[in-house]
Design an enzyme around this catalytic site. Structure first.
Site, PDB file in Angstrom:
ATOM      1  N   PRO A 181       0.806  -1.221   0.000  1.00  0.00           N
ATOM      2  CA  PRO A 181       0.000   0.000   0.000  1.00  0.00           C
ATOM      3  C   PRO A 181       0.841   1.274   0.000  1.00  0.00           C
ATOM      4  O   PRO A 181       1.908   1.331   0.608  1.00  0.00           O
ATOM      5  CB  PRO A 181      -0.804  -0.098   1.299  1.00  0.00           C
ATOM      6  CG  PRO A 181      -0.730  -1.518   1.713  1.00  0.00           C
ATOM      7  CD  PRO A 181       0.580  -2.020   1.205  1.00  0.00           C
ATOM      8  N   LYS A 210      -2.525  -5.594   5.707  1.00  0.00           N
ATOM      9  CA  LYS A 210      -1.202  -5.764   5.103  1.00  0.00           C
ATOM     10  C   LYS A 210      -0.148  -5.574   6.184  1.00  0.00           C
ATOM     11  O   LYS A 210      -0.365  -4.852   7.153  1.00  0.00           O
ATOM     12  CB  LYS A 210      -0.978  -4.726   3.998  1.00  0.00           C
ATOM     13  CG  LYS A 210      -1.979  -4.774   2.858  1.00  0.00           C
ATOM     14  CD  LYS A 210      -1.611  -5.825   1.863  1.00  0.00           C
ATOM     15  CE  LYS A 210      -2.513  -5.741   0.629  1.00  0.00           C
ATOM     16  NZ  LYS A 210      -2.036  -6.594  -0.437  1.00  0.00           N
ATOM     17  N   ILE A 268      -2.565  -3.093  -3.892  1.00  0.00           N
ATOM     18  CA  ILE A 268      -2.852  -4.268  -4.707  1.00  0.00           C
ATOM     19  C   ILE A 268      -3.892  -5.115  -3.992  1.00  0.00           C
ATOM     20  O   ILE A 268      -3.706  -5.488  -2.833  1.00  0.00           O
ATOM     21  CB  ILE A 268      -1.574  -5.107  -4.931  1.00  0.00           C
ATOM     22  CG1 ILE A 268      -0.524  -4.289  -5.671  1.00  0.00           C
ATOM     23  CG2 ILE A 268      -1.890  -6.402  -5.672  1.00  0.00           C
ATOM     24  CD1 ILE A 268       0.855  -4.933  -5.709  1.00  0.00           C
TER      25      ILE A 268
END
Length: 118
Positions: free
Chosen positions: A2, A33, A65
């Protein structure tokens, strides 16, 4: 991986110490994440207008992503990011806007290649 970019018209001295790290940890939690993969940029003291007003404001851009690609995902993320930003910046939610951008692995370069091959 990120990427979070916070732009604000608030002067640097009005930002809490450690804001970038706090935003990194919050992003890791919100997006699920590892913090080691989160990249944060904070820019303060910018001339900004939000909704036709030059009152203090902030814009957050979140790119990642796989976790910001749907309205449902972003609705959940938005609520949590707003909680963090209103608490950290002392701004009302009407003075903050968030933009979400989904990324593909081939769009991120790292270690002389792209994420597709890592």
């Amino acid at each position: 991986m990120p990427f979070v970019e916070l732009d604000t018209s608030l002067p640097a001295e009005r930002l809490p110490p450690g804001l970038a790290l706090a935003l990194c940890n919050a992003t890791a939690d919100i997006l699920g994440k590892p913090a080691e993969r989160v990249n944060v940029t904070v820019r303060s003291g910018l001339p900004m207008v939000l909704s036709g007003s030059a009152e203090p404001c902030a814009q957050l851009v979140v790119s990642s992503i796989g976790v910001v690609g749907t309205a449902e995902q972003n609705q959940r993320h938005s609520a949590r990011f707003f909680d963090v930003l209103t608490a950290q910046l002392g701004l009302g939610p009407e003075r903050i806007v968030i933009r979400f951008y989904p990324l593909e692995p081939w769009q991120i370069g790292k270690n002389r290649t792209v994420m597709t091959f890592l």
